[in-house]
Design an enzyme around this catalytic site. Structure first.
Site, PDB file in Angstrom:
ATOM      1  N   LYS A  45      40.624  40.210  23.159  1.00 18.47           N
ATOM      2  CA  LYS A  45      40.984  38.788  23.185  1.00 18.47           C
ATOM      3  C   LYS A  45      40.881  38.281  21.817  1.00 18.47           C
ATOM      4  O   LYS A  45      41.631  37.259  21.352  1.00 18.47           O
ATOM      5  CB  LYS A  45      40.320  37.828  24.222  1.00 18.47           C
ATOM      6  N   TYR A  98      36.838  43.422  26.657  1.00 14.48           N
ATOM      7  CA  TYR A  98      37.764  42.317  26.776  1.00 14.48           C
ATOM      8  C   TYR A  98      37.617  41.436  25.666  1.00 14.48           C
ATOM      9  O   TYR A  98      38.619  40.822  25.109  1.00 14.48           O
ATOM     10  CB  TYR A  98      37.022  41.405  28.193  1.00 14.48           C
TER      11      TYR A  98
HETATM   12  N1  NAD Z   1      39.633  32.497  34.381  1.00 14.23           N
HETATM   13  C1  NAD Z   1      39.022  32.517  33.306  1.00 14.23           C
HETATM   14  O1  NAD Z   1      38.029  31.859  33.507  1.00 14.23           O
HETATM   15  C2  NAD Z   1      39.724  32.890  32.177  1.00 14.23           C
HETATM   16  C3  NAD Z   1      39.091  32.470  31.090  1.00 14.23           C
HETATM   17  C4  NAD Z   1      39.400  32.895  29.684  1.00 14.23           C
HETATM   18  C5  NAD Z   1      40.789  33.608  29.802  1.00 14.23           C
HETATM   19  N2  NAD Z   1      41.440  33.758  30.611  1.00 14.23           N
HETATM   20  C6  NAD Z   1      42.597  34.538  30.819  1.00 14.23           C
HETATM   21  O2  NAD Z   1      43.580  33.955  31.369  1.00 14.23           O
HETATM   22  C7  NAD Z   1      44.725  34.723  32.008  1.00 14.23           C
HETATM   23  C8  NAD Z   1      44.749  34.217  33.332  1.00 14.23           C
HETATM   24  O3  NAD Z   1      43.679  34.823  33.878  1.00 14.23           O
HETATM   25  P1  NAD Z   1      43.360  34.511  35.286  1.00 14.23           P
HETATM   26  O4  NAD Z   1      41.936  33.956  35.679  1.00 14.23           O
HETATM   27  O5  NAD Z   1      44.496  33.863  36.391  1.00 14.23           O
HETATM   28  O6  NAD Z   1      43.081  36.087  36.260  1.00 14.23           O
HETATM   29  P2  NAD Z   1      43.780  36.547  37.295  1.00 14.23           P
HETATM   30  O7  NAD Z   1      43.141  37.928  37.324  1.00 14.23           O
HETATM   31  O8  NAD Z   1      43.719  35.788  38.611  1.00 14.23           O
HETATM   32  O9  NAD Z   1      45.422  36.972  36.810  1.00 14.23           O
HETATM   33  C9  NAD Z   1      45.660  37.890  36.083  1.00 14.23           C
HETATM   34  C10 NAD Z   1      46.876  38.507  36.411  1.00 14.23           C
HETATM   35  O10 NAD Z   1      47.318  39.495  35.544  1.00 14.23           O
HETATM   36  C11 NAD Z   1      48.120  40.551  36.314  1.00 14.23           C
HETATM   37  N3  NAD Z   1      47.957  41.576  35.405  1.00 14.23           N
HETATM   38  C12 NAD Z   1      47.005  42.401  35.322  1.00 14.23           C
HETATM   39  N4  NAD Z   1      47.339  43.588  34.702  1.00 14.23           N
HETATM   40  C13 NAD Z   1      48.714  43.549  34.411  1.00 14.23           C
HETATM   41  C14 NAD Z   1      49.716  44.312  33.769  1.00 14.23           C
HETATM   42  N5  NAD Z   1      49.315  45.636  33.188  1.00 14.23           N
HETATM   43  N6  NAD Z   1      51.067  43.672  33.818  1.00 14.23           N
HETATM   44  C15 NAD Z   1      51.401  42.768  34.166  1.00 14.23           C
HETATM   45  N7  NAD Z   1      50.452  41.801  34.904  1.00 14.23           N
HETATM   46  C16 NAD Z   1      49.315  42.389  34.955  1.00 14.23           C
HETATM   47  C17 NAD Z   1      47.275  40.644  37.417  1.00 14.23           C
HETATM   48  O11 NAD Z   1      47.740  41.254  38.509  1.00 14.23           O
HETATM   49  C18 NAD Z   1      46.848  39.120  37.722  1.00 14.23           C
HETATM   50  O12 NAD Z   1      47.845  38.517  38.791  1.00 14.23           O
HETATM   51  C19 NAD Z   1      44.141  35.987  31.503  1.00 14.23           C
HETATM   52  O13 NAD Z   1      44.847  36.461  30.273  1.00 14.23           O
HETATM   53  C20 NAD Z   1      42.649  35.972  31.397  1.00 14.23           C
HETATM   54  O14 NAD Z   1      42.325  37.000  30.382  1.00 14.23           O
HETATM   55  C21 NAD Z   1      40.756  33.453  31.973  1.00 14.23           C
END
Ligand code: NAD
Length: 261
Positions: free
Chosen positions: A170, A166
């Site tokens: 990223k 991951y």
């Molecule tokens: N939550 C955190 O603390 C955090 C921190 C840093 C970065 N992020 C990034 O922020 C973004 C949103 O994360 P989140 O926390 O809302 O996560 P989440 O798991 O709630 O949402 C991620 C979404 O991506 C969708 N997804 C997964 N694989 C997919 C694919 N192949 N095609 C289309 N959709 C797909 C999932 O179905 C899900 O709805 C992500 O890129 C994550 O890596 C999150």
């Protein structure tokens, strides 16, 4: 001549991948409230449909897998045929994978399958959607085109709660964001990223292995709390706006001071 990228009602179209997730759904709501017409996209069709239903007309859902080249190209064709040209692309789809026992895999235990699946969604997905968007905006230019990518504080710090695949994927997004910014500047398109810290969504909660872990993590954050999806959505809204037009190739940290550079 560059078209102003608004439909007859004066609305700009925004496509949000991962729009069924915690942060993606908040981005969809934020952009809809700011006057964009939103296409909510996700791998999970039900989640995308539920978010779009919550927004109401004229917003729509369109499920596709960002890691699948043909699916991405077909989706962009379909979306632009039905809804018009995409002005704003937000690539929020992401995936954090664990071992079968629920632990984060150390490098020595990382299978090729975990590595490849992590890159397929977190890095290739951003590339495929960015490429599909740029191809179409080159063929049919719009004013104030915007791409917003999602990296992570995990990529900036080496990650404490996530896994090497991951973190590495990223990190690829950090570089891709700059490359895309350079290659699309002549079209007037800006490309920027957000780097969320610890944001309260399913993804973050999937990393919690003991009670009180989130409270302990919050104490290490200068602003004293875990972030909300809305905190990230506000930064995305700004980067998507016309007034952010002189910002490109940048990353906005949304982390409560967890990492300061
Ligand atoms: N939550 C955190 O603390 C955090 C921190 C840093 C970065 N992020 C990034 O922020 C973004 C949103 O994360 P989140 O926390 O809302 O996560 P989440 O798991 O709630 O949402 C991620 C979404 O991506 C969708 N997804 C997964 N694989 C997919 C694919 N192949 N095609 C289309 N959709 C797909 C999932 O179905 C899900 O709805 C992500 O890129 C994550 O890596 C999150």
């Amino acid at each position: 001549m560059v078209n102003v990228s608004k439909d007859a009602a004066g609305t700009r179209l925004a496509l949000v991948t991962g729009g069924g997730g915690g942060i993606g759904a908040a981005v969809c709501r934020e952009l809809a409230q700011s006057g964009y017409r939103v296409v909510v996209s996700d791998l999970d069709a039900h989640r995308a449909a539920a978010v779009a239903a919550g927004l109401g007309a004229p917003h729509a859902a369109h499920a596709f897998d960002v890691s699948d080249e043909a699916a991405v190209e077909n989706a962009f064709d379909d979306i632009e045929r039905r809804h018009g040209p995409v002005a704003v692309l937000v690539s929020a789809a992401g995936l954090l994978l664990f071992q079968a026992d629920g632990e984060r895999p150390l490098i020595k235990n990382t299978t090729l399958d975990i590595w490849e699946r992590s890159f397929a969604v977190n890095a290739r997905g951003v590339f495929l959607c960015g490429r599909a968007y740029l191809r179409r905006r080159e063929a049919r230019p719009l004013a104030h085109g915007r791409v917003v990518t999602f990296t992570s504080v995990a990529a900036q710090l080496g990650g404490y709660r996530s896994s090497a695949s991951y973190i590495a994927a990223k990190s690829a997004v950090l570089g891709l964001t700059k490359a895309m910014a350079r290659e699309s500047a002549h079209l007037g398109i800006t490309v920027n990223g957000v780097a969320p810290g610890l944001i309260d969504t399913d993804m973050l909660r999937s990393t919690v292995t003991s009670s009180g872990a989130l409270e302990a993590a919050a104490r290490a954050i200068p602003l004293g709390r875990i972030g909300a999806a809305q905190d990230v959505a506000a930064a995305v809204r700004f980067l998507a706006s016309e007034e952010a037009g002189y910002i490109t190739g940048s990353i906005i940290d949304v982390n409560g001071g967890y990492r300061m550079q």
